[in-house]
Design an enzyme around this catalytic site. Structure first.
Site: not given
Ligand SMILES: *[C@@H]1O[C@H](CO)[C@@H](O)[C@H](O)[C@H]1NC(C)=O
Ligand SMILES: *[C@@H]1O[C@H](CO)[C@@H](O)[C@H](O)[C@H]1NC(C)=O
Length: 458
Positions: A126, A336
């Site tokens: 992430d 992201d």
């Protein structure tokens, strides 16, 4: 079927598949950098379950992540809005925890080695999270089910806990938003990482040897050894944080390899899953050598220095720029790995949608929207041959030329939607992972630039 049983169902297939996929040489040593194979769990998911319930769950979770990003970008500290979740945490730790980003379900995974002798663990990757952690024995309160055997620190001769007096312990506040706790008897540092989807991990801040390839190791890798974990992590052992933060895995590897990483995310739930090939995560200066990247400046935001910002210059549909003022593009924009669907400020999204519909509606009937996707057509994605290309252009000449597989999502059989959404009240943009798939994406932090190269995953 509820989402929990779906995940369990899915996890069984992930196990079966991982036995095949994860065998052999997971970590390859490429020049002076590191190369990991990267996987998307949901690729296995969609063929075994109701596609529609999977997508509605995934898109709902995606919206949770985006809401958390909005409040982060607005300078608020994001707190979980799930009352049950905070109740659960309060019970355990005495005070409510501040949450990081929800992890969502559109996730990518890598396999990394830890400990001496080394054992391998499947971890979520992430770019929006900092601290890396994995579930550890003994699970004092609970651990979620995982594919790999649980990490047992007492079997690793290089494992050690970090003291409260170590400055690394005080770095936790920036990485997890929560103050560390000092265990009084042993003076060891306890971390608390919690995510906006009510998952969390609590345990000892620890160090051990990270295995990077057959021959390369990073001694003293700092991570969380989680003895109390709760969440739907899709049977992974934990997570790897790639955010721009002192405690992230990236920062820890940067002295030796350079403050750079790149990835190519493999195709997930597109119509043509058969075209999918393996993706990679590459860390170090050499990760720029593999493709001819076009770069755009990486921007900084002092409110959220751990996220990755860039600027958007223009968007074209079928080669034609959207008819909007240049100022429409001037919004905080982040890239992201954990958001699936790209979000655009409403004025941009509306113009994009109108230009797209104008071309698509000549051939395909428009139908009702699906969850956050409001622009849907009758027809199967793989049969749609006249899909206009969408190009996102960034200052400096970097661009993403998006073809059908990065633009259309078949949410249920015969219904295909434009995989973009408006960011309702919030004038911000997020480049999501569906639009990044099969591009090589480089985060060159030491030179403050982000790069894209097409035809990736090779
Ligand atoms: C909290 O959990 C209970 C059962 O565990 C459930 O019935 C209730 O609806 C939940 N509340 C919220 C606000 O999610
Ligand atoms: C990586 O590249 C940057 C400049 O691009 C340089 O300053 C740094 O020393 C390099 N690091 C390594 C480990 O090669």
């Amino acid at each position: 079927m509820g989402s929990l049983s779906l995940l369990v169902f899915f996890a069984q297939f992930l196990i079966a598949s991982s036995l095949v996929e994860f065998q052999g040489n997971e970590l390859q040593h490429k020049q002076a950098g590191l190369h990991f194979n990267i996987y998307h769990g949901q690729e296995l998911h969609s063929s075994f379950m109701s596609k529609s319930s999977f997508f509605s769950d995934m898109l709902a979770k995606d919206e949770e992540r985006v809401k958390a990003l909005y409040s982060k970008l607005a300078g608020d500290v994001f707190m979980s809005t799930t009352p049950n979740a905070s109740e659960g945490r309060e019970k355990v730790v005495g005070i409510p925890l501040k949450s990081g980003l929800p992890i969502g379900t559109g996730n990518y995974y890598v396999k990394v080695g830890l400990g001496t002798p080394v054992k391998y663990y499947t971890m979520v990757v992430d770019t929006g999270s900092s601290l890396s952690w994995l579930q550890c024995q003994p699970c004092v309160v609970s651990c979620h089910p995982q594919i790999d055997p649980l990490f047992n620190p007492s079997n690793s001769k290089t494992y050690k806990k970090i003291s409260c007096l170590n400055p690394l312990c005080s770095s936790l506040k920036d990485s997890t938003l929560n103050d560390p706790i000092c265990e009084t008897s042993s003076k060891t540092c306890v971390y608390r990482a919690s995510y906006g989807d009510s998952s969390y991990s609590i345990g000892y801040l620890s160090q051990d040897t990270l295995a990077l390839s057959q021959s390369q190791t990073l001694p003293g890798f700092v991570y969380g050894c989680g003895q109390e974990n709760e969440g739907l992590f899709g049977r992974t052992a934990g997570m790897i944080g790639l955010a721009h933060d002192k405690l992230s895995m990236l920062a820890q590897l940067s002295t030796k390899y350079g403050y750079v990483f790149s990835y190519c995310l493999p195709t997930s739930f597109s119509a043509s899953a058969s075209t999918s090939t393996g993706g990679f995560l590459s860390i170090g200066n050499s990760s720029l050598a593999t493709s001819s990247y076009k770069f755009t400046p990486m921007m900084k935001d002092s409110k959220n220095p751990s996220l990755y910002y860039l600027n958007l210059a223009t968007i074209t549909v079928a080669g034609k720029p959207l008819g909007v003022a240049a100022s429409s593009y001037k919004v905080p924009t982040i890239i992201d790995s954990g958001t699936v669907i790209t979000r655009l400020p409403v004025s941009l999204y509306t113009a994009l949608k109108e230009a797209f519909v104008k071309i698509m509606s000549k051939k395909y009937a428009q139908v009702e929207g699906y969850s956050i996707l409001d622009t849907c057509f009758k027809g199967s994605a793989k049969n749609m041959l006249v899909v206009p290309e969408i190009q996102m252009n960034f200052p400096g000449g970097a661009n993403l030329l998006l073809k059908a597989n990065n633009v259309l999502l078949e949410t249920e059989k015969g219904i295909t939607c434009l995989a973009f959404a408006g960011s309702s009240d919030n004038p911000i943009a997020i480049i999501g992972n569906f639009q990044q798939q099969r591009f090589n994406v480089a985060y060159d932090i030491s030179n403050s630039r982000i790069g894209f190269a097409a035809g990736g995953c090779n």
